[in-house]
Design a protein around this motif. Structure first.
Motif, PDB file in Angstrom:
ATOM      1  N   THR A 163       6.254  46.922   2.458  1.00  0.00           N
ATOM      2  CA  THR A 163       6.622  48.283   2.058  1.00  0.00           C
ATOM      3  C   THR A 163       7.362  49.081   3.134  1.00  0.00           C
ATOM      4  O   THR A 163       8.412  49.670   2.843  1.00  0.00           O
TER       5      THR A 163
ATOM      6  N   ILE B  42       9.062  49.343  -5.421  1.00  0.00           N
ATOM      7  CA  ILE B  42       8.297  49.254  -4.168  1.00  0.00           C
ATOM      8  C   ILE B  42       6.909  49.853  -4.361  1.00  0.00           C
ATOM      9  O   ILE B  42       5.912  49.315  -3.912  1.00  0.00           O
TER      10      ILE B  42
ATOM     11  N   ASN C 117       2.984  57.707  -7.111  1.00  0.00           N
ATOM     12  CA  ASN C 117       4.367  57.239  -7.042  1.00  0.00           C
ATOM     13  C   ASN C 117       5.235  57.754  -8.192  1.00  0.00           C
ATOM     14  O   ASN C 117       6.380  58.145  -7.968  1.00  0.00           O
TER      15      ASN C 117
ATOM     16  N   PRO D  14       5.520  52.674  -3.009  1.00  0.00           N
ATOM     17  CA  PRO D  14       5.096  52.669  -1.602  1.00  0.00           C
ATOM     18  C   PRO D  14       3.746  53.319  -1.314  1.00  0.00           C
ATOM     19  O   PRO D  14       3.155  53.060  -0.260  1.00  0.00           O
TER      20      PRO D  14
ATOM     21  N   GLU E  59      12.564  59.182   5.482  1.00  0.00           N
ATOM     22  CA  GLU E  59      11.219  58.684   5.187  1.00  0.00           C
ATOM     23  C   GLU E  59      10.166  59.724   5.556  1.00  0.00           C
ATOM     24  O   GLU E  59       9.179  59.911   4.843  1.00  0.00           O
TER      25      GLU E  59
ATOM     26  N   GLN F 288      10.968  47.866   3.468  1.00  0.00           N
ATOM     27  CA  GLN F 288      11.726  48.094   2.239  1.00  0.00           C
ATOM     28  C   GLN F 288      12.066  49.577   2.060  1.00  0.00           C
ATOM     29  O   GLN F 288      13.165  49.919   1.624  1.00  0.00           O
ATOM     30  N   MET F 289      11.137  50.461   2.411  1.00  0.00           N
ATOM     31  CA  MET F 289      11.413  51.895   2.317  1.00  0.00           C
ATOM     32  C   MET F 289      12.468  52.313   3.340  1.00  0.00           C
ATOM     33  O   MET F 289      13.358  53.114   3.045  1.00  0.00           O
TER      34      MET F 289
ATOM     35  N   TYR G 222       1.876  55.234   3.653  1.00  0.00           N
ATOM     36  CA  TYR G 222       2.184  54.117   2.772  1.00  0.00           C
ATOM     37  C   TYR G 222       0.912  53.348   2.423  1.00  0.00           C
ATOM     38  O   TYR G 222      -0.078  53.377   3.159  1.00  0.00           O
TER      39      TYR G 222
ATOM     40  N   PHE H 170      12.606  52.593  -5.772  1.00  0.00           N
ATOM     41  CA  PHE H 170      11.416  53.267  -5.237  1.00  0.00           C
ATOM     42  C   PHE H 170      10.190  52.914  -6.079  1.00  0.00           C
ATOM     43  O   PHE H 170       9.113  52.602  -5.551  1.00  0.00           O
TER      44      PHE H 170
END
Length: 350
Positions: A160, A196, A203, A198, A107, A163-164, A131, A193
């Motif tokens: 988020t 989400i 994105n 994020p 991450e 989930q990431m 994020y 991805f």
């Protein structure tokens, strides 16, 4: 979190993976071109990737305008948002190309790549490398740069971070355990991805940079020499349709991964076919001209313009021999002479 129990590997998916992997295995022998030729292929693919990926998100700059802009990246000051996005995409791509073997898939590094992607975007400094803090939706853009409409609603800002964390952990676990093929893992990661979504912005562009990172880390070394982004831009309607078809099922007990995975793998097939075609052209050129003439054209292609002195320096060939080869290439229409006397230089014929 990632429900793959409903994943159905069709015969077409198996065939696509086999064809892509065959090219991956053959790349070492296929890539035995002169360094100048490989540099040229990578240069062209990089321009196409940056131009296409930013146009998918609404930019209007052509590949020619992108190339001019990339030649002036050292100014670090860009007047328009399109220019800022292109400069950031170029920086992030360069980091991936040069350091993918050392970059851990975490991450933290995804956040850092987002920060690089948005580095020059003045309006994005408040969320750069962080994020999202407010809801965002996926918006599609047409060829004219105007919005087509909202494609789908994304994961909430509150959900988020978790989930990431789960998505990255899932991908690393799958790559390590090899229960799924790497191309399947990469495809599932990217579609999740994008569901989400994020970050507040960037994105789509970041998803394509992460695709390159994942594929390079899994040994698909040919990726920088052919633009996947250009393939996606040419199939933009199918791109958004496959995303909608799969992402609309991701909250169900049996997600339908098929539409997206087929689009993803078909795009990778087109990418490698484009590269095969370019290599065939280069090799055809190699069989038709003397070796020094081939090198001269490769140098001209990678540098944009050449002089007799440039070629002598780079090839260590005799000056008179170089002049004769350049004269023959000019007479045959491969090169165009510019300037006169000591200021003479040459470019590839269009």
């Amino acid at each position: 979190m990632i429900k793959t129990n409903s994943l159905h590997i069709t015969n077409e998916i198996l065939a696509l993976i086999a064809e892509i992997d065959e090219f991956k295995g053959a790349w070492r022998s296929l890539s035995q071109l002169a360094p100048e030729q490989l540099t040229s292929l990578k240069h062209i693919a990089t321009i196409e990737s940056i131009g296409s990926s930013t146009r998918i998100e609404g930019s209007r700059l052509t590949d020619q305008e992108v190339e001019v802009l990339l030649g002036n990246l050292q100014i670090k000051s860009f007047a328009t948002r399109d220019e800022q996005e292109i400069a950031g995409y170029a920086e992030a791509m360069n980091i991936v190309f040069q350091n993918y073997e050392q970059i851990p898939f975490t991450e933290n590094y995804i956040l850092q790549l987002h920060q690089e992607l948005m580095r020059y975007s003045d309006k994005d400094d408040w969320h750069r490398g962080n994020y999202k803090k407010s809801p965002n939706h996926v918006e599609a853009f047409g060829a004219d740069g105007k919005s087509i409409g909202i494609v789908f609603e994304t994961i909430s800002p509150f959900e988020t971070p978790l989930q990431m964390e789960q998505l990255v952990a899932w991908a690393n676990k799958e790559f390590k355990e090899k229960t799924l093929h790497p191309l399947i893992i990469a495809g599932i990661f990217i579609v999740k991805f994008l569901e989400i979504h994020p970050f507040q912005d960037g994105n789509g562009r970041l998803s394509r940079i992460l695709t390159t990172l994942l594929l390079l880390k899994q040994g698909y070394a040919y990726i920088p020499y052919s633009s996947l982004e250009a393939v996606i831009e040419q199939s933009k309607e199918a791109y958004y349709l496959s995303l909608r078809q799969t992402q609309g099922t991701l909250k169900s007990e049996k997600p339908n991964w098929g539409p997206w995975l087929l689009f993803f793998l078909r795009s990778l097939k087109k990418q490698k076919e484009r590269l095969e075609g370019k290599i065939a052209q280069e090799k055809l050129l190699l069989t038709q001209l003397p070796e020094l003439s081939q090198r001269i054209l490769s140098i001209a292609k990678s540098r944009g313009r050449i002089t007799v002195k440039d070629v002598v320096t780079l090839t260590s060939a005799n000056r008179n021999t170089v002049k004769k080869h350049i004269e023959n290439l000019s007479a045959s229409g491969y090169l165009q002479q510019q300037g006169i006397g000591k200021g003479t230089w040459y470019v590839l014929s269009v």
